[in-house]
Design a protein around this motif. Sequence first.
Motif, PDB file in Angstrom:
ATOM      1  N   ALA A   1      40.672  43.947  47.919  1.00  0.00           N
ATOM      2  CA  ALA A   1      39.958  45.207  48.162  1.00  0.00           C
ATOM      3  C   ALA A   1      38.552  45.189  47.611  1.00  0.00           C
ATOM      4  CB  ALA A   1      40.739  46.374  47.555  1.00  0.00           C
ATOM      5  N   GLU A   2      38.265  44.333  46.626  1.00  0.00           N
ATOM      6  CA  GLU A   2      36.937  44.310  46.015  1.00  0.00           C
ATOM      7  C   GLU A   2      35.932  43.494  46.813  1.00  0.00           C
ATOM      8  OE1 GLU A   2      37.320  43.057  41.977  1.00  0.00           O
ATOM      9  OE2 GLU A   2      38.514  44.799  41.395  1.00  0.00           O
ATOM     10  N   ASN A   3      36.417  42.606  47.694  1.00  0.00           N
ATOM     11  CA  ASN A   3      35.528  41.822  48.554  1.00  0.00           C
ATOM     12  C   ASN A   3      34.469  41.069  47.756  1.00  0.00           C
ATOM     13  OD1 ASN A   3      34.913  40.847  51.097  1.00  0.00           O
ATOM     14  ND2 ASN A   3      33.489  42.498  51.591  1.00  0.00           N
ATOM     15  N   ARG A   4      34.876  40.514  46.643  1.00  0.00           N
ATOM     16  CA  ARG A   4      34.007  39.706  45.788  1.00  0.00           C
ATOM     17  C   ARG A   4      34.756  38.447  45.368  1.00  0.00           C
ATOM     18  NH1 ARG A   4      31.241  43.092  47.479  1.00  0.00           N
ATOM     19  NH2 ARG A   4      29.679  44.406  46.452  1.00  0.00           N
ATOM     20  N   GLY A   5      34.003  37.441  44.933  1.00  0.00           N
ATOM     21  CA  GLY A   5      34.616  36.250  44.393  1.00  0.00           C
ATOM     22  C   GLY A   5      35.079  35.267  45.447  1.00  0.00           C
ATOM     23  N   TYR A   6      36.040  34.420  45.067  1.00  0.00           N
ATOM     24  CA  TYR A   6      36.453  33.272  45.869  1.00  0.00           C
ATOM     25  C   TYR A   6      37.603  33.630  46.799  1.00  0.00           C
ATOM     26  CZ  TYR A   6      38.240  28.599  47.007  1.00  0.00           C
ATOM     27  OH  TYR A   6      38.680  27.475  47.662  1.00  0.00           O
ATOM     28  N   THR A   7      37.503  33.139  48.039  1.00  0.00           N
ATOM     29  CA  THR A   7      38.573  33.252  49.024  1.00  0.00           C
ATOM     30  C   THR A   7      39.040  31.845  49.369  1.00  0.00           C
ATOM     31  OG1 THR A   7      37.638  35.269  49.991  1.00  0.00           O
ATOM     32  CG2 THR A   7      39.185  34.024  51.348  1.00  0.00           C
ATOM     33  N   PRO A   8      40.270  31.460  48.997  1.00  0.00           N
ATOM     34  CA  PRO A   8      40.766  30.119  49.338  1.00  0.00           C
ATOM     35  C   PRO A   8      41.015  29.980  50.832  1.00  0.00           C
ATOM     36  CG  PRO A   8      42.031  31.104  47.531  1.00  0.00           C
ATOM     37  CD  PRO A   8      41.211  32.199  48.146  1.00  0.00           C
TER      38      PRO A   8
ATOM     39  N   VAL B   1      29.396  37.686  47.158  1.00  0.00           N
ATOM     40  CA  VAL B   1      28.685  38.512  46.192  1.00  0.00           C
ATOM     41  C   VAL B   1      28.055  39.662  46.982  1.00  0.00           C
ATOM     42  CG1 VAL B   1      28.231  36.618  44.590  1.00  0.00           C
ATOM     43  CG2 VAL B   1      26.554  37.153  46.360  1.00  0.00           C
ATOM     44  N   GLY B   2      27.632  40.708  46.281  1.00  0.00           N
ATOM     45  CA  GLY B   2      27.043  41.817  47.005  1.00  0.00           C
ATOM     46  C   GLY B   2      26.454  42.866  46.101  1.00  0.00           C
ATOM     47  N   SER B   3      26.036  43.970  46.705  1.00  0.00           N
ATOM     48  CA  SER B   3      25.468  45.066  45.938  1.00  0.00           C
ATOM     49  C   SER B   3      26.552  45.691  45.067  1.00  0.00           C
ATOM     50  CB  SER B   3      24.864  46.114  46.872  1.00  0.00           C
ATOM     51  OG  SER B   3      25.801  46.527  47.846  1.00  0.00           O
ATOM     52  N   SER B   4      26.153  46.137  43.866  1.00  0.00           N
ATOM     53  CA  SER B   4      27.084  46.660  42.880  1.00  0.00           C
ATOM     54  C   SER B   4      26.691  48.070  42.474  1.00  0.00           C
ATOM     55  CB  SER B   4      27.100  45.756  41.641  1.00  0.00           C
ATOM     56  OG  SER B   4      27.413  44.416  41.978  1.00  0.00           O
ATOM     57  N   ALA B   5      27.657  48.794  41.937  1.00  0.00           N
ATOM     58  CA  ALA B   5      27.384  50.158  41.478  1.00  0.00           C
ATOM     59  C   ALA B   5      26.269  50.179  40.448  1.00  0.00           C
ATOM     60  CB  ALA B   5      28.656  50.780  40.913  1.00  0.00           C
ATOM     61  N   SER B   6      26.189  49.142  39.633  1.00  0.00           N
ATOM     62  CA  SER B   6      25.150  49.095  38.602  1.00  0.00           C
ATOM     63  C   SER B   6      23.749  48.948  39.185  1.00  0.00           C
ATOM     64  CB  SER B   6      25.429  47.942  37.631  1.00  0.00           C
ATOM     65  OG  SER B   6      25.457  46.704  38.311  1.00  0.00           O
ATOM     66  N   ASP B   7      23.653  48.571  40.466  1.00  0.00           N
ATOM     67  CA  ASP B   7      22.350  48.499  41.129  1.00  0.00           C
ATOM     68  C   ASP B   7      21.805  49.893  41.445  1.00  0.00           C
ATOM     69  OD1 ASP B   7      22.517  45.700  41.166  1.00  0.00           O
ATOM     70  OD2 ASP B   7      23.518  45.693  43.125  1.00  0.00           O
TER      71      ASP B   7
ATOM     72  N   ALA C   1      31.685  46.696  43.987  1.00  0.00           N
ATOM     73  CA  ALA C   1      32.250  46.030  42.815  1.00  0.00           C
ATOM     74  C   ALA C   1      31.205  45.140  42.154  1.00  0.00           C
ATOM     75  CB  ALA C   1      33.463  45.202  43.216  1.00  0.00           C
ATOM     76  N   GLU C   2      31.324  44.982  40.853  1.00  0.00           N
ATOM     77  CA  GLU C   2      30.429  44.067  40.147  1.00  0.00           C
ATOM     78  C   GLU C   2      30.728  42.631  40.556  1.00  0.00           C
ATOM     79  OE1 GLU C   2      27.877  45.089  38.226  1.00  0.00           O
ATOM     80  OE2 GLU C   2      28.484  47.116  38.814  1.00  0.00           O
ATOM     81  N   ASN C   3      29.715  41.800  40.540  1.00  0.00           N
ATOM     82  CA  ASN C   3      29.881  40.415  40.954  1.00  0.00           C
ATOM     83  C   ASN C   3      30.498  39.561  39.848  1.00  0.00           C
ATOM     84  OD1 ASN C   3      28.733  40.495  43.644  1.00  0.00           O
ATOM     85  ND2 ASN C   3      26.753  40.821  42.648  1.00  0.00           N
ATOM     86  N   THR C   4      31.182  38.529  40.292  1.00  0.00           N
ATOM     87  CA  THR C   4      31.659  37.474  39.410  1.00  0.00           C
ATOM     88  C   THR C   4      30.828  36.237  39.708  1.00  0.00           C
ATOM     89  OG1 THR C   4      33.925  38.317  39.335  1.00  0.00           O
ATOM     90  CG2 THR C   4      33.607  35.995  38.815  1.00  0.00           C
ATOM     91  N   TRP C   5      30.288  35.646  38.666  1.00  0.00           N
ATOM     92  CA  TRP C   5      29.455  34.455  38.859  1.00  0.00           C
ATOM     93  C   TRP C   5      30.147  33.238  38.268  1.00  0.00           C
ATOM     94  CZ3 TRP C   5      25.752  35.022  42.234  1.00  0.00           C
ATOM     95  CH2 TRP C   5      25.183  36.280  42.426  1.00  0.00           C
ATOM     96  N   PRO C   6      30.387  32.215  39.077  1.00  0.00           N
ATOM     97  CA  PRO C   6      31.073  31.021  38.566  1.00  0.00           C
ATOM     98  C   PRO C   6      30.214  30.262  37.565  1.00  0.00           C
ATOM     99  CG  PRO C   6      30.247  30.619  40.775  1.00  0.00           C
ATOM    100  CD  PRO C   6      30.016  32.081  40.499  1.00  0.00           C
TER     101      PRO C   6
END
Length: 346
Positions: A78-85, A112-118, A130-135
């Motif tokens: 649901a967050e549509n962020r991070g890795y999709t195998p 990755v995408g726009s976040s609430a903190s933006d 959602a906030e991004n996750t950075w590897p």
Amino acid sequence: MSQFEVPTVDISAYVVDGSPGDRAAVAQAIDQACRSVGFIQIVGHGIAPETAAGLAGAMDDFFGLPVADKKRWVRPAAENRGYTPPKSETLALSLGVQSEKRMKDFFEAFNVGSSASDYPQDHLLADHYAENTWPEVPEFQQRVDAWRDEVARVARIMITIFEDALSLAPGSLAALANHPIEVLRMNNYALPSGTHVEVDEDLIGMGEHTDYGIVTLLWADQVKGLQVLHDGTWHDVSPADGALLINLGDLTTRLTNEQWLSTLHRVKPPIVDGTIERRRSAAYFFDADAEAVVGPWDSFVSADHPRLYDDVTVDEHIRAKLAGSRAGVRNASAQRENAWVAATLT
């Protein structure tokens, strides 16, 4: 077989504040392309080659990691962020297309995408921002963000061109995107070295689908795989040197009451000696504000062109699409799209 060509449009008149006549010519070319094909190559966008090279390098560094390492960055769907195998999604279900033979799509991705903190001054729907996750990959965020900044600039330019091409009041389309849902999806179509597959007509890198929002800007390798459906035939599409591919999304179809149609496309992975040839792409989705209400604008509704869609919030529309592609829930709200796809695929 019908003649097919993706139009190339130089948008530099909008990038460098060209003359009214030059801008009008660009808008006319975009309108014609959107009515006839729905896919466009744009040049003159002003993104430096080294910025694209930085994006490609960041993708290589991440996707080159062992699968177990990449899975550390899987996020809730649901967050549509991070890795999709690989084999995690079935994009055809986002259009309501269902088949007993339907297979999971054969690609991996990082979002990755726009976040609430933006947008700290706004109260946003958390799932879409959602906030991004950075590897933990050196300079990954810096290289990706450099591309995001540039492609976001070009997306805003395309919105202005769309307004002119559709004879809309200046700012009317932009008003739907004060804090737009923006997602950069970096895709990799490949298998680990030494892995072989059975070559089969049903093997799908990314199933047939239309994009969800207003406009998509795509960077891609010049490797075959992306295919566009036009006049009942699938056609290979590869970008020219330095070009970006542009295609319309479903929200634009709704707003224009189908004067401009989002284009059905898919990815068939190129097979070489029983293995999938490496292909990379990065799609930037510009999808309007989550709470925006979208339906056909009055200027596109008439006795000859009756209203084809009910109003829907962008949140409702995107949720239904993602529930199809990621959760396997057939999109029951996509009746028009489903009927159109069914007709074109038979």
